[in-house]
Design an enzyme around this catalytic site. Sequence first.
Site, PDB file in Angstrom:
ATOM      1  N   ASP A  27       2.149   9.884   5.234  1.00 55.64           N
ATOM      2  CA  ASP A  27       1.846   9.329   6.560  1.00 55.64           C
ATOM      3  C   ASP A  27       1.027  10.308   7.390  1.00 55.64           C
ATOM      4  OD1 ASP A  27       1.914   7.374   8.490  1.00 55.64           O
ATOM      5  OD2 ASP A  27       3.828   8.019   9.335  1.00 55.64           O
ATOM      6  N   GLY A  28       0.214   9.756   8.269  1.00 55.62           N
ATOM      7  CA  GLY A  28      -0.519  10.592   9.226  1.00 55.62           C
ATOM      8  C   GLY A  28      -2.035  10.579   9.076  1.00 55.62           C
ATOM      9  N   HIS A  44      -8.053   8.051   5.823  1.00 48.13           N
ATOM     10  CA  HIS A  44      -7.553   7.572   4.520  1.00 48.13           C
ATOM     11  C   HIS A  44      -8.341   8.228   3.384  1.00 48.13           C
ATOM     12  CE1 HIS A  44      -4.982   4.866   6.574  1.00 48.13           C
ATOM     13  NE2 HIS A  44      -5.916   4.031   6.976  1.00 48.13           N
ATOM     14  N   SER A  72       2.409  -0.348   2.189  1.00 47.32           N
ATOM     15  CA  SER A  72       3.678  -1.086   2.274  1.00 47.32           C
ATOM     16  C   SER A  72       3.430  -2.581   2.489  1.00 47.32           C
ATOM     17  CB  SER A  72       4.519  -0.539   3.436  1.00 47.32           C
ATOM     18  OG  SER A  72       3.935  -0.899   4.673  1.00 47.32           O
ATOM     19  N   LEU A 138       3.339  13.951 -16.491  1.00 49.03           N
ATOM     20  CA  LEU A 138       3.817  13.412 -15.214  1.00 49.03           C
ATOM     21  C   LEU A 138       3.704  11.886 -15.167  1.00 49.03           C
ATOM     22  CD1 LEU A 138       4.587  14.039 -12.142  1.00 49.03           C
ATOM     23  CD2 LEU A 138       2.137  13.848 -11.702  1.00 49.03           C
ATOM     24  N   SER A 203      10.926   3.605   6.631  1.00 44.57           N
ATOM     25  CA  SER A 203       9.908   2.545   6.579  1.00 44.57           C
ATOM     26  C   SER A 203       9.968   1.703   5.300  1.00 44.57           C
ATOM     27  CB  SER A 203       8.503   3.136   6.775  1.00 44.57           C
ATOM     28  OG  SER A 203       8.414   3.841   7.989  1.00 44.57           O
ATOM     29  N   GLU A 214      17.538  14.211  -1.411  1.00 43.19           N
ATOM     30  CA  GLU A 214      17.397  15.153  -0.302  1.00 43.19           C
ATOM     31  C   GLU A 214      16.169  14.734   0.505  1.00 43.19           C
ATOM     32  OE1 GLU A 214      19.576  17.439   0.417  1.00 43.19           O
ATOM     33  OE2 GLU A 214      20.756  16.918  -1.358  1.00 43.19           O
TER      34      GLU A 214
HETATM   35  C1  IPE Z   1       4.677   4.075   5.787  1.00 42.87           C
HETATM   36  O1  IPE Z   1       3.759   4.449   6.761  1.00 42.87           O
HETATM   37  C2  IPE Z   1       3.985   3.379   4.652  1.00 42.87           C
HETATM   38  C3  IPE Z   1       3.109   4.227   3.847  1.00 42.87           C
HETATM   39  C4  IPE Z   1       2.984   5.519   3.932  1.00 42.87           C
HETATM   40  C5  IPE Z   1       2.356   3.522   2.865  1.00 42.87           C
HETATM   41  P1  IPE Z   1       3.526   3.553   8.049  1.00 42.87           P
HETATM   42  O2  IPE Z   1       2.575   4.303   8.903  1.00 42.87           O
HETATM   43  O3  IPE Z   1       3.144   2.183   7.668  1.00 42.87           O
HETATM   44  O4  IPE Z   1       4.985   3.534   8.682  1.00 42.87           O
HETATM   45  P2  IPE Z   1       5.498   3.093  10.117  1.00 42.87           P
HETATM   46  O5  IPE Z   1       5.015   1.714  10.360  1.00 42.87           O
HETATM   47  O6  IPE Z   1       4.944   4.046  11.121  1.00 42.87           O
HETATM   48  O7  IPE Z   1       6.984   3.192  10.029  1.00 42.87           O
HETATM   49  C1  IPE Z   2      -0.585   6.540   6.111  1.00 41.76           C
HETATM   50  O1  IPE Z   2      -1.282   6.914   7.243  1.00 41.76           O
HETATM   51  C2  IPE Z   2      -1.400   5.643   5.209  1.00 41.76           C
HETATM   52  C3  IPE Z   2      -0.872   4.266   5.140  1.00 41.76           C
HETATM   53  C4  IPE Z   2       0.181   3.815   5.735  1.00 41.76           C
HETATM   54  C5  IPE Z   2      -1.626   3.344   4.328  1.00 41.76           C
HETATM   55  P1  IPE Z   2      -1.337   6.003   8.539  1.00 41.76           P
HETATM   56  O2  IPE Z   2      -2.542   5.120   8.451  1.00 41.76           O
HETATM   57  O3  IPE Z   2      -0.059   5.294   8.770  1.00 41.76           O
HETATM   58  O4  IPE Z   2      -1.557   7.115   9.651  1.00 41.76           O
HETATM   59  P2  IPE Z   2      -0.940   7.163  11.110  1.00 41.76           P
HETATM   60  O5  IPE Z   2       0.552   7.020  10.980  1.00 41.76           O
HETATM   61  O6  IPE Z   2      -1.554   6.036  11.869  1.00 41.76           O
HETATM   62  O7  IPE Z   2      -1.352   8.502  11.617  1.00 41.76           O
HETATM   63 MG    MG Z   3       1.627   5.774   9.796  1.00 36.62          MG
END
Ligand code: IPE
Ligand code: IPE
Ligand code: MG
Length: 259
Positions: A27-28, A44, A72, A138, A203, A214
């Site tokens: 995420d992020g 991305h 997701s 892996l 999520s 963990e």
């Molecule tokens: C969780 O990230 C799903 C993936 C990393 C694929 P999201 O960015 O979609 O999660 P929420 O909506 O903030 O919980």
């Molecule tokens: C995770 O990054 C990638 C996916 C969920 C596909 P995000 O797109 O959710 O990035 P933020 O949370 O908006 O920073």
């Molecule tokens: Mg996100």
Amino acid sequence: MPEQNLTEKIGTLDTDRIPRHVAIIMDGNGRWARMRARERSEGHAEGVNSVNRITRISSDLGIQYLTLYAFSTENWNRPQEEVDTLMHLIGWTIRKETPDLVKNNVRIHLLGETERLPKEVQDCLYEGVNATAHCTGLNLQLCLSYSSRWEITRAAKLISGLVKEGKINPDEITEDTITSHLSTKGIPDPDLLIRTGGEERISNFLLWQIAYSELYFTPVLWPDFDNNAYVDALIDYQTRERRFGKTSDQVSAGNNNDN
Ligand code: IPE
Ligand code: IPE
Ligand code: MG
């Protein structure tokens, strides 16, 4: 204290306690891009470098299973343009990386409702799955159009189908029956679940499978998650005492039969 270099840091890992299965909520990406006044899609794209890096080092460290949450079920609700970009990025990345994955003996598995993905993306993905089917290193699980509630609901339907056909008695349903109808069938539960990006939530990821994993949450955004940050997570994991419901004394006496 000066920052240890990566090789030294890896040297501090206990090779007998490398997690067998690491799962990551990547995420992020969006925030990484926003901080640089760039498009989310660039976040991305940058995140793909982290995927390649973490796959490579996981394989080098002898981790047997790496499960990555890439898209997701709920991510279908993002703006169509972002969904399209992500889909194509995922498909093309797998196609591009497949030769290297084969070289590194990495086997790709797909978890999720992949039939919802665009046909051309499915083609790229299944080419990767087929081309790496003989690999014995892996195991890389890519979760695409995945959610845990979808997976558990599907398991419930499959098992009720078996009951209806008289192939199984309701009394015979065990935890193993459920486990073996999830898309992670045959894969041990994650030892370590990492979430990057600072949120401390699951999520809808692997709810059944992480019962005793963990959990490690880091503020580092996924595109910035480098080998150093990953090894920090592994070092932290190795400080944990996994008790599986037992007492600390039982665990130290080597009486930990779980897993
Ligand atoms: C969780 O990230 C799903 C993936 C990393 C694929 P999201 O960015 O979609 O999660 P929420 O909506 O903030 O919980
Ligand atoms: C995770 O990054 C990638 C996916 C969920 C596909 P995000 O797109 O959710 O990035 P933020 O949370 O908006 O920073
Ligand atoms: Mg996100």
